[in-house]
Write an enzyme that holds these catalytic residues in place. Structure first.
Site, mmCIF file in Angstrom:
data_model
loop_
_atom_site.group_PDB
_atom_site.id
_atom_site.type_symbol
_atom_site.label_atom_id
_atom_site.label_comp_id
_atom_site.label_asym_id
_atom_site.label_seq_id
_atom_site.Cartn_x
_atom_site.Cartn_y
_atom_site.Cartn_z
ATOM 1 N N CYS A 87 -4.283 5.414 -29.253
ATOM 2 C CA CYS A 87 -4.515 3.971 -29.169
ATOM 3 C C CYS A 87 -3.202 3.209 -29.381
ATOM 4 O O CYS A 87 -2.523 3.411 -30.391
ATOM 5 C CB CYS A 87 -5.548 3.533 -30.203
ATOM 6 S SG CYS A 87 -5.865 1.744 -30.148
ATOM 7 N N HIS A 156 -3.068 10.610 -22.020
ATOM 8 C CA HIS A 156 -2.903 9.417 -21.192
ATOM 9 C C HIS A 156 -1.453 9.394 -20.721
ATOM 10 O O HIS A 156 -0.534 9.485 -21.545
ATOM 11 C CB HIS A 156 -3.225 8.165 -22.005
ATOM 12 C CG HIS A 156 -3.148 6.896 -21.207
ATOM 13 N ND1 HIS A 156 -4.264 6.145 -20.910
ATOM 14 C CD2 HIS A 156 -2.102 6.259 -20.634
ATOM 15 C CE1 HIS A 156 -3.888 5.093 -20.186
ATOM 16 N NE2 HIS A 156 -2.577 5.145 -20.013
#
Length: 312
Positions: A87, A156
């Site tokens: 995050c 990611h």
């Protein structure tokens, strides 16, 4: 796979995505310390009724809290726990959690060790390529995580400092895949079936995880799963099926959060359903309506024939 997205992947969305064929779905990020304290909002995020397998993502910077959060999730029926080390949000990284942990591998390792040791179910890890372009360390973190018993990695294809700008670097994920023997999942910018195939080819990953492109079309994750498995497109859900899914999602949000909070939470989803249905002129009315009956009526209208919807 449906990616964990804060404020987005509520229980109702996860149920829909799974029913439409997603291989599995992941909860919103759950703050480990608040979850352990019994915080109602975080308990709702971790809810998994009707989702099988149920995967809970936890985030934190204290090994004891991460371990206890994992135990609670397991006791509540989770089949898997995912650790968030990706995050990029400032409120998360300033608390030494999320992608901040890619700057502190000793702490990251302590958290992984505590979480894996606390449960019998598999533990997975989601991360970015690194903090910035000068510190690409996903392969190193991946090796450490594997050595501590992590069962799968999701990467990611951006650094933390990129946030969501630019284009995800799928090819850089290949270095993580080469560094470990466990499955690796590629994440970032999968907006079409062609993207899903290109992500696998560029990254060498074993699977793809889809995030923002599933908002307003929870069937898309299953479309991609079918395409990658069979190399053929399945028929798109009918307008009626998409309408019914949107209505079911809305009702599920109201049931989960209650009418007042549910109306606010639903707006991002309502706007997205209107976008994908082509009902641009209805969008503003849909996201500002306060009466659930009016929202239901406008949702039905949004999935009428495009010409009718635009004229409404």
């Amino acid at each position: 796979m449906l990616a964990p997205m804060s404020g987005v992947t509520d229980l109702a969305m996860r149920r829909l995505a799974r029913r439409f064929g997603a291989s599995f779905v992941v909860s919103e990020m759950v703050a480990a310390d608040a979850y352990v304290r019994g915080d109602a909002a975080n308990r709702l995020k971790a809810e998994g009724r009707g989702v099988d397998p149920h995967v809970v993502q936890i985030a934190g910077c204290a090994p004891a809290a991460m371990a206890e959060a994992a135990r609670i999730a397991e006791d509540c029926g989770a089949a898997m726990v995912d650790i968030n080390m990706g995050c990029p949000a400032k409120k998360v990284t300033t608390g030494y959690a999320g992608s901040h942990l890619m700057r502190d591998l000793p702490l990251a390792l302590d958290l992984i060790r505590a979480t894996v040791g606390a449960v019998r179910i598999p533990v997975t890890l989601k991360m970015r390529l690194g903090w910035d372009e000068g510190s690409i360390n996903a392969p190193e973190l991946g090796r450490l995580a594997e050595s501590e018993g992590v069962a799968m990695l999701t990467v990611h294809g951006r650094t933390r400092c990129q946030f969501y700008a630019g284009k995800a670097n799928w090819r850089a994920i290949r270095d993580v895949k080469a560094a470990v023997r466990i499955p690796v999942v590629a994440n970032g910018d999968c907006a079409s079936l062609a993207d899903a195939a290109a992500m696998l080819a560029a990254s060498g990953a074993d699977a793809v995880m889809i995030g923002r492109s599933a908002v307003g079309r929870p069937w898309f994750v299953g479309d991609a799963a079918h395409f990658l498995a069979h190399r053929s497109m399945r028929p798109e859900p009918s307008r009626e099926a998409r309408r019914d899914a949107a209505l079911e999602h809305y009702e599920g949000i109201l049931e989960l959060f209650g009418a007042e909070q549910g109306l606010r939470h639903a707006r991002k989803h309502l706007a997205a359903y209107a976008q994908w249905s082509g009902a641009g002129t209805l969008r503003q009315r849909l996201v500002t309506a306060e009466d659930p009956a009016i929202v239901r009526s406008l949702l039905r209208e949004a999935f009428e024939a495009p010409a009718q919807a635009e004229a409404a």
